[in-house]
Design a protein around this motif. Structure first.
Motif, PDB file in Angstrom:
ATOM      1  N   LYS A 155      -4.617 -36.506  30.981  1.00  0.00           N
ATOM      2  CA  LYS A 155      -3.057 -36.301  31.226  1.00  0.00           C
ATOM      3  C   LYS A 155      -2.178 -36.179  30.187  1.00  0.00           C
ATOM      4  O   LYS A 155      -1.338 -35.678  30.106  1.00  0.00           O
ATOM      5  CB  LYS A 155      -2.683 -37.176  32.583  1.00  0.00           C
ATOM      6  N   ALA A 156      -2.510 -37.413  29.370  1.00  0.00           N
ATOM      7  CA  ALA A 156      -1.591 -37.623  28.259  1.00  0.00           C
ATOM      8  C   ALA A 156      -2.398 -38.013  27.185  1.00  0.00           C
ATOM      9  O   ALA A 156      -2.506 -39.212  26.563  1.00  0.00           O
ATOM     10  CB  ALA A 156      -0.600 -38.901  28.711  1.00  0.00           C
ATOM     11  N   GLU A 157      -2.848 -36.915  26.525  1.00  0.00           N
ATOM     12  CA  GLU A 157      -3.665 -37.077  25.306  1.00  0.00           C
ATOM     13  C   GLU A 157      -2.795 -37.119  23.967  1.00  0.00           C
ATOM     14  O   GLU A 157      -1.779 -36.359  23.995  1.00  0.00           O
ATOM     15  CB  GLU A 157      -4.681 -35.780  25.172  1.00  0.00           C
ATOM     16  N   ASP A 158      -3.100 -38.481  23.146  1.00  0.00           N
ATOM     17  CA  ASP A 158      -2.047 -38.318  22.314  1.00  0.00           C
ATOM     18  C   ASP A 158      -2.593 -37.500  21.012  1.00  0.00           C
ATOM     19  O   ASP A 158      -3.712 -37.948  20.472  1.00  0.00           O
ATOM     20  CB  ASP A 158      -2.050 -40.230  21.800  1.00  0.00           C
TER      21      ASP A 158
ATOM     22  N   VAL B 270       2.200 -34.952  22.547  1.00  0.00           N
ATOM     23  CA  VAL B 270       1.494 -35.261  23.714  1.00  0.00           C
ATOM     24  C   VAL B 270       0.885 -33.946  24.188  1.00  0.00           C
ATOM     25  O   VAL B 270       1.593 -33.151  24.548  1.00  0.00           O
ATOM     26  CB  VAL B 270       2.217 -36.066  24.723  1.00  0.00           C
TER      27      VAL B 270
ATOM     28  N   ASP C  60      -1.101 -32.409  27.621  1.00  0.00           N
ATOM     29  CA  ASP C  60      -1.428 -32.571  29.278  1.00  0.00           C
ATOM     30  C   ASP C  60      -2.511 -31.529  29.266  1.00  0.00           C
ATOM     31  O   ASP C  60      -2.169 -30.487  29.489  1.00  0.00           O
ATOM     32  CB  ASP C  60      -0.443 -32.653  30.109  1.00  0.00           C
TER      33      ASP C  60
ATOM     34  N   ARG D 136      -2.409 -29.177  32.354  1.00  0.00           N
ATOM     35  CA  ARG D 136      -1.270 -28.120  32.523  1.00  0.00           C
ATOM     36  C   ARG D 136      -1.509 -27.005  31.630  1.00  0.00           C
ATOM     37  O   ARG D 136      -0.843 -25.989  31.816  1.00  0.00           O
ATOM     38  CB  ARG D 136       0.163 -28.857  31.972  1.00  0.00           C
TER      39      ARG D 136
ATOM     40  N   HIS E 206       6.632 -37.294  22.102  1.00  0.00           N
ATOM     41  CA  HIS E 206       6.617 -38.613  22.471  1.00  0.00           C
ATOM     42  C   HIS E 206       8.182 -38.926  22.510  1.00  0.00           C
ATOM     43  O   HIS E 206       8.585 -39.519  23.438  1.00  0.00           O
ATOM     44  CB  HIS E 206       6.044 -39.512  21.146  1.00  0.00           C
ATOM     45  N   THR E 207       8.965 -38.221  21.686  1.00  0.00           N
ATOM     46  CA  THR E 207      10.443 -38.831  21.450  1.00  0.00           C
ATOM     47  C   THR E 207      11.216 -38.472  22.927  1.00  0.00           C
ATOM     48  O   THR E 207      12.107 -39.133  23.444  1.00  0.00           O
ATOM     49  CB  THR E 207      10.815 -38.484  20.326  1.00  0.00           C
ATOM     50  N   TYR E 208      10.738 -37.515  23.359  1.00  0.00           N
ATOM     51  CA  TYR E 208      11.453 -36.619  24.586  1.00  0.00           C
ATOM     52  C   TYR E 208      10.948 -36.985  26.132  1.00  0.00           C
ATOM     53  O   TYR E 208      11.332 -36.726  26.861  1.00  0.00           O
ATOM     54  CB  TYR E 208      11.578 -35.004  24.397  1.00  0.00           C
ATOM     55  N   ARG E 209       9.442 -37.619  25.905  1.00  0.00           N
ATOM     56  CA  ARG E 209       8.835 -37.833  27.042  1.00  0.00           C
ATOM     57  C   ARG E 209       9.622 -38.652  28.005  1.00  0.00           C
ATOM     58  O   ARG E 209      10.220 -39.814  27.859  1.00  0.00           O
ATOM     59  CB  ARG E 209       7.668 -38.666  26.524  1.00  0.00           C
ATOM     60  N   PHE E 210      10.019 -38.141  29.175  1.00  0.00           N
ATOM     61  CA  PHE E 210      10.667 -38.544  30.247  1.00  0.00           C
ATOM     62  C   PHE E 210      12.095 -39.176  30.119  1.00  0.00           C
ATOM     63  O   PHE E 210      12.597 -39.812  30.587  1.00  0.00           O
ATOM     64  CB  PHE E 210       9.688 -39.932  30.883  1.00  0.00           C
TER      65      PHE E 210
ATOM     66  N   PRO F  75       6.188 -43.816  12.501  1.00  0.00           N
ATOM     67  CA  PRO F  75       4.724 -43.525  12.441  1.00  0.00           C
ATOM     68  C   PRO F  75       4.291 -42.673  11.295  1.00  0.00           C
ATOM     69  O   PRO F  75       3.182 -42.729  10.731  1.00  0.00           O
ATOM     70  CB  PRO F  75       4.244 -42.775  13.627  1.00  0.00           C
TER      71      PRO F  75
ATOM     72  N   GLU G 214      14.343 -37.421  39.285  1.00  0.00           N
ATOM     73  CA  GLU G 214      15.870 -36.953  39.064  1.00  0.00           C
ATOM     74  C   GLU G 214      16.277 -35.865  39.948  1.00  0.00           C
ATOM     75  O   GLU G 214      17.284 -35.289  40.009  1.00  0.00           O
ATOM     76  CB  GLU G 214      16.078 -36.700  37.710  1.00  0.00           C
TER      77      GLU G 214
ATOM     78  N   ALA H  86      14.066 -42.280  33.693  1.00  0.00           N
ATOM     79  CA  ALA H  86      12.582 -42.393  33.899  1.00  0.00           C
ATOM     80  C   ALA H  86      12.042 -43.141  32.402  1.00  0.00           C
ATOM     81  O   ALA H  86      12.703 -43.008  31.423  1.00  0.00           O
ATOM     82  CB  ALA H  86      11.754 -41.259  34.117  1.00  0.00           C
ATOM     83  N   ALA H  87      10.970 -43.593  32.807  1.00  0.00           N
ATOM     84  CA  ALA H  87       9.864 -43.999  31.611  1.00  0.00           C
ATOM     85  C   ALA H  87       8.464 -43.991  31.798  1.00  0.00           C
ATOM     86  O   ALA H  87       8.167 -43.750  33.158  1.00  0.00           O
ATOM     87  CB  ALA H  87      10.522 -45.382  31.117  1.00  0.00           C
ATOM     88  N   GLU H  88       7.870 -44.328  31.080  1.00  0.00           N
ATOM     89  CA  GLU H  88       6.179 -43.985  31.095  1.00  0.00           C
ATOM     90  C   GLU H  88       5.920 -45.200  31.902  1.00  0.00           C
ATOM     91  O   GLU H  88       6.161 -46.600  31.367  1.00  0.00           O
ATOM     92  CB  GLU H  88       5.519 -43.938  29.530  1.00  0.00           C
TER      93      GLU H  88
ATOM     94  N   GLU I 137       2.407 -41.038  35.855  1.00  0.00           N
ATOM     95  CA  GLU I 137       2.778 -41.357  34.410  1.00  0.00           C
ATOM     96  C   GLU I 137       4.145 -42.062  34.592  1.00  0.00           C
ATOM     97  O   GLU I 137       4.310 -42.569  33.502  1.00  0.00           O
ATOM     98  CB  GLU I 137       2.454 -40.125  33.520  1.00  0.00           C
ATOM     99  N   ARG I 138       4.724 -41.492  35.321  1.00  0.00           N
ATOM    100  CA  ARG I 138       6.418 -41.784  35.169  1.00  0.00           C
ATOM    101  C   ARG I 138       6.720 -42.621  36.440  1.00  0.00           C
ATOM    102  O   ARG I 138       6.597 -42.610  37.596  1.00  0.00           O
ATOM    103  CB  ARG I 138       6.985 -40.226  35.490  1.00  0.00           C
TER     104      ARG I 138
ATOM    105  N   GLY J 161      10.898 -44.172  28.024  1.00  0.00           N
ATOM    106  CA  GLY J 161      10.483 -42.633  27.575  1.00  0.00           C
ATOM    107  C   GLY J 161       9.936 -42.600  26.271  1.00  0.00           C
ATOM    108  O   GLY J 161       9.948 -41.342  25.813  1.00  0.00           O
ATOM    109  N   GLY J 162       9.783 -43.378  25.190  1.00  0.00           N
ATOM    110  CA  GLY J 162       9.311 -43.237  24.172  1.00  0.00           C
ATOM    111  C   GLY J 162       8.029 -43.088  24.013  1.00  0.00           C
ATOM    112  O   GLY J 162       7.166 -42.502  24.492  1.00  0.00           O
ATOM    113  N   LYS J 163       7.370 -43.815  22.811  1.00  0.00           N
ATOM    114  CA  LYS J 163       6.044 -43.508  22.499  1.00  0.00           C
ATOM    115  C   LYS J 163       5.300 -44.092  23.676  1.00  0.00           C
ATOM    116  O   LYS J 163       5.626 -45.180  24.125  1.00  0.00           O
ATOM    117  CB  LYS J 163       5.774 -44.406  21.237  1.00  0.00           C
ATOM    118  N   MET J 164       3.971 -43.939  23.783  1.00  0.00           N
ATOM    119  CA  MET J 164       3.139 -44.431  24.716  1.00  0.00           C
ATOM    120  C   MET J 164       2.560 -45.612  24.096  1.00  0.00           C
ATOM    121  O   MET J 164       2.484 -45.701  22.726  1.00  0.00           O
ATOM    122  CB  MET J 164       1.750 -43.518  25.038  1.00  0.00           C
TER     123      MET J 164
END
Lengths: 774, 167
Positions: A155-158, A164, A166, A169, A228-232, A695, B61, B76-78, B89-90, B162-165
């Protein structure tokens, strides 16, 4: 609309350049070879597609752009349904986009695409701007016959510092893979496995290494590739778009800032074919984190009792005004200001400080406009036509990355000569001519016959190297693209932030038109350049130094001189976003707003002035550079002119600094010659303080040719000390066959490298000392 | 005549008044007793949990988007991999409703894909300050049966929301 069926038997004449056909019953004419999907889009009819993208070659992978066609080429079979992205329009073709067979075909394709696509739209970053959602709603079957378990994948392959994936999808449209192939000529993302096990992955499974990963997130029609930066961070309906221009480098790519409330959540491309061809680099796309960095200066600082203490703007500005007028003062910097602010700074120096000791060139770059050395200007799009390109010790990839994308396309077709001590064009066929920096002028002169024979030659240069090299380049007679060291180097030069230039390229001493607009007499003697200013400061000839948006301790090629100068100068004012190495030594620190926090114009590397919007507010205590200059001018009793002085009819030439800070000679034996070369993610300003870029931030990178490193006991990743000029800095080895043997390359603007002198000794750090040092 | 007429009308009025003494009561002793509300009454919101204790809300949302009064704020966040807040995930690290702005239309409930936000029949909410009507996740989320006392610290964005995992 004229068809031509009367072609005689003996007439193999060229077919007409246009064809006529009908779309949904209406007649249209298109250039021959137009794809059906383009034709349908042009006439404003809706058509769904995933794999097709206007900036990529057609592939016909997703099969969703099904249309019904009937006409001469398929007349014997009656109407058939085919993909619009791989079929060109024919003369007399009848295209139906909404016929029942076309609808059914699309419905079935969408049903298949959704068999294994998870229905996790509520948690998907693409939800709300997803083509699969939109087209399923518009053309989909409504419900699926597939009741079995969907295939489950990662689902969340880095995939690297920014991407990221998925896997569930992904609909395997291959836009990302084709972008990597066709546009970047890299293979950072590839298809792996076969059939229903096919997945997207990085080439060898290692993190994505390129500079352009972010474009994949915008190309991806579904939520498979996200960042990563926009994730969620937000949903598409939350964000407010503000069009602006990237000021990360001198190219000035157009972008759209997406805000959620007061915060930037992402930057998106805003296609401008003449500048960026629609792409953004990762530095530009993700380098917005500094706007909210904790280290941002939010209040003016004034040195009291030897320490920098918070002060009000009134206190700081009156202290700055008093200190700057106490004796001879000079101004350094300006390459990061807007055009308007550069003009204001130029006027403030000339009228407020009564000096021509002003220079934006606090780094390696000697000039910004080809006209400043008497050469003609190339357009960015000239790269698409030229047959011979000289890359003169310049790395578009590190200095103006999106220009490199265009250059890769050029290199497929034309000769690109990559001249210099470091290999700069890595991903495309080119002619590599390796030479030491002091041989550059001679090598350029040798190319003269080839340039004379070329149809439309072009030179790309970053303006480093001094008058001799400039003369050699001028002798080639080719138009020039000057890649700037600072984002608005061009605007700074045009505003006369140079010791021998006034705004509009009037020479100092001949600026009657400038004086008329500014309404005051100007100092008539040319001033000192950056090296001269720093020398004067070091020897006590200057009372005060005003550094605006610059960090000479990192950027000036002779860091030792900058160090002595900043120590010796009695009064130092620094205007910046962060408490940089230079700002830490200041007597007054004025907190400024960043590139996306103020409005104005910025000039790109071809002098095109592009408007910049104020997208975010920035720290409450900071002011835009223009406002600081305005208030400082008021404190100095100078009224800044609103109007820009007129351009000079013949632009005055700029006196280039000798050798532009470049050091001659290579190394031998244990001693290696030192080169400082730009790296995209190096530097001490926004790059160092941006959490998004953490990073990939480059610090202490020591690039060496693998040849001879065994003898020194150095391997990839080894910790080393560099000794030179009585200084030792620590770094990490990166073996790079593109570096000329006998030389070591450090990142320009990386702290410490500019203090080592021209030659360095590289020694491995003993394992035990590895932890203790630094 | 005049005086008699006035007494008569007074008597008639009082008859109405005293007549109520002998009718069934329409008031209740609120708050000791409450009147039943209709079955589909829309009152105060809750954020529900799954049986295992995980929050149903995934921070999508959609309630915020559906709200005609713009009274809901979700960020939201991870999900932390080792301490998931919700399935998947969220999750929503921030969930706020401005009850003074809410019109109790139930569109949020309708939009919710997981049944997390629900309007209950509860309608008694009083406070002395307007800010107290801005309720957050701690107020809205039903107590986790596994947790004895709900945590008291304020709702803050997780590190790098919501940033890096992680990892």
């Amino acid at each position: 609309m004229s068809s031509n069926p009367s072609a005689g038997p003996q007439a193999p004449a060229a077919p007409p350049s246009t064809v006529s056909c009908t779309i949904d019953g209406k007649p249209y004419t298109f250039p021959r070879g137009t794809l059906i999907v383009d034709a349908v889009r042009q006439v404003g009819r809706p058509i769904p597609y995933y794999c097709y993208h206007p900036r990529l070659e057609p592939v016909g992978a997703c099969r969703v752009c099904m249309v019904q066609v009937e006409g001469p080429p398929v007349a014997t079979r009656g109407p058939i349904v085919t993909t619009g992205c791989t079929t060109p329009v024919f003369e007399g073709l009848k295209i139906e986009t909404m016929s029942d067979p076309a609808k059914l075909a699309r419905q079935q394709v969408l049903e298949f695409l959704l068999i294994n696509h998870p229905l996790d739209c509520p948690v998907c970053d693409k939800g709300g701007e997803c083509d699969l959602q939109d087209f399923t709603l518009a053309y989909g079957p409504g419900k699926s016959q597939f009741a079995e378990q969907k295939i489950l994948r990662h689902k969340a392959e880095d995939l690297g510092p920014f991407l990221v994936l998925d896997q569930e999808r992904c609909i395997l449209c291959q836009r990302c893979v084709r972008y990597e192939n066709e546009v970047l000529h890299e293979q950072n993302l590839v298809l792996k496995e076969r059939g229903d096990r096919t997945v997207i992955d990085t080439g060898a499974g290692e993190p994505y290494a390129g500079y352009f990963s972010g474009n994949n997130t915008e190309l991806c029609p579904v939520g498979a590739l996200t960042s990563h930066t926009y994730r969620f961070k937000a949903r598409p309906w939350d964000v407010r778009p503000v069009p602006s221009v990237c000021q990360g480098c001198s190219l000035g790519c157009n972008l759209t800032v997406n805000l959620r409330g007061p915060k930037i959540v992402r930057l998106l491309w805003r296609e401008n074919q003449a500048v960026d061809a629609g792409w953004l680099c990762d530095r530009g796309r993700y380098g917005f984190g500094h706007t909210l960095a904790e280290q941002r200066l939010a209040t003016p600082l004034v040195r009291r009792d030897g320490e920098l203490r918070a002060a009000t703007w009134e206190e700081a500005l009156s202290a700055a005004a008093a200190g700057l007028t106490a004796g001879p003062a000079a101004v350094l910097g300006g390459g990061r200001l807007t055009d308007e602010e550069s003009l204001a700074l130029s006027q403030l120096a000339r009228l407020g400080l009564r000096t021509n000791d002003v220079d934006w060139r606090v780094g390696y770059q000697g000039f910004a406009a080809p006209a400043a050395i008497g050469l003609s200007e190339a357009a960015i799009t000239d790269l698409d036509r030229s047959d011979l390109v000289l890359l003169l010790d310049t790395s578009p990839l590190e200095e103006a990355p999106v220009l490199d994308i265009r250059l890769r396309r050029t290199a497929r077709r034309a000769t690109v000569i990559d001249l210099g001590p470091v290999r700069n064009l890595r991903h495309a066929a080119s002619r590599r001519v390796a030479c030491a920096p002091d041989e550059l002028a001679r090598r350029v002169a040798e190319l003269a016959p080839e340039f004379a024979a070329a149809q439309s030659p072009l030179v790309i240069w970053n303006g480093r190297g001094g008058p001799a090299l400039a003369e050699a380049v001028a002798a080639l007679g080719a138009p020039l693209l000057v890649v700037g060291e600072f984002a608005n180097a061009r605007g700074a030069e045009a505003a006369g932030l140079a010791p021998d230039l006034l705004p509009g390229y009037h020479a100092v001493g001949a600026g009657a038109e400038v004086a008329a607009v500014w309404g005051a007499e100007l100092p008539r003697e040319p001033g000192r350049d950056a090296a001269g200013i720093l020398n004067a400061a070091a020897s006590g000839d200057l009372q005060a130094l005003y550094v605006v948006g610059a960090n000479p301790l990192r950027s000036f090629p002779d860091g030792e001189l900058a160090d002595r100068a900043l120590d010796a100068v009695p009064f130092l004012v620094v205007q910046d976003l962060f408490l940089t190495e230079t700002a830490q030594r200041a007597d007054v620190v004025l907190p400024a707003l960043g590139a996306l926090e103020k409005a104005g114009h910025t000039s790109n590397l071809v002098g095109q002035s592009q408007p910049v919007a104020r997208a975010v507010a920035g720290p409450a205590g900071a002011l835009a550079d223009g406002m600081i200059l305005r208030r400082l001018a008021a404190a100095l009793n100078v009224t800044l002119a609103d109007q820009a002085p007129p351009e000079a009819e013949t632009p005055a030439r700029v006196r280039l600094p000798e050798a532009g800070g470049e050091r001659p000679g290579g190394g031998s034996g244990e001693e290696l010659g030192l080169l400082l070369r730009p790296r995209l993610f190096a530097g001490g300003g926004t790059a160092a303080f941006d959490p998004n870029l953490e990073p990939v931030h480059v610090a202490g990178e020591v690039r060496l040719n693998p040849e001879g490193t065994d003898r020194l006991g150095l391997q990839e990743g080894a910790a080393v000390h560099l000794h030179g000029a009585g200084t030792t800095v620590r770094g990490t080895v990166r073996l790079d066959a593109g570096v000329l043997p006998g030389w070591v390359v450090l990142a320009a603007h990386d702290f410490g490298g500019n203090r080592l002198g021209p030659r360095v000794r590289v020694t491995a750090v003993p394992a035990a000392a590895g932890v203790a040092a630094r | 005549m005049g005086a008699l007429s006035q007494v008569r009308s007074l008597g008639r009025g009082l008859a109405t008044t005293f007549g109520y003494l002998f009718r069934p009561r329409v008031t209740v002793d609120y708050p000791e007793r409450e009147r039943p509300v209709p079955e589909r009454f829309r009152g105060l919101h809750i954020l529900d949990r799954h049986d295992g204790g995980l929050e149903k809300c995934v921070g999508c949302e959609l309630c915020q988007a559906a709200c005609p009064a713009h009274c809901i704020t979700v960020e939201a966040a991870e999900n932390p991999p080792d301490a998931a807040v919700s399935p998947g995930e969220r999750y929503a690290w921030r969930y706020e409703i401005d009850l003074l702005r809410c019109i109790f239309c139930g569109m949020c409930e309708e939009a919710c894909p997981t049944g997390a936000i629900q309007l209950t029949p509860r309608h008694d909410f009083v406070a002395f300050r307007r800010e107290d009507f801005l309720v957050d996740k701690r107020w809205l989320t039903v107590p986790d049966p596994a947790v004895v006392a709900p945590e008291a610290e304020p709702v803050r964005p997780p590190a790098g929301a919501g940033g890096k995992m992680a990892g």
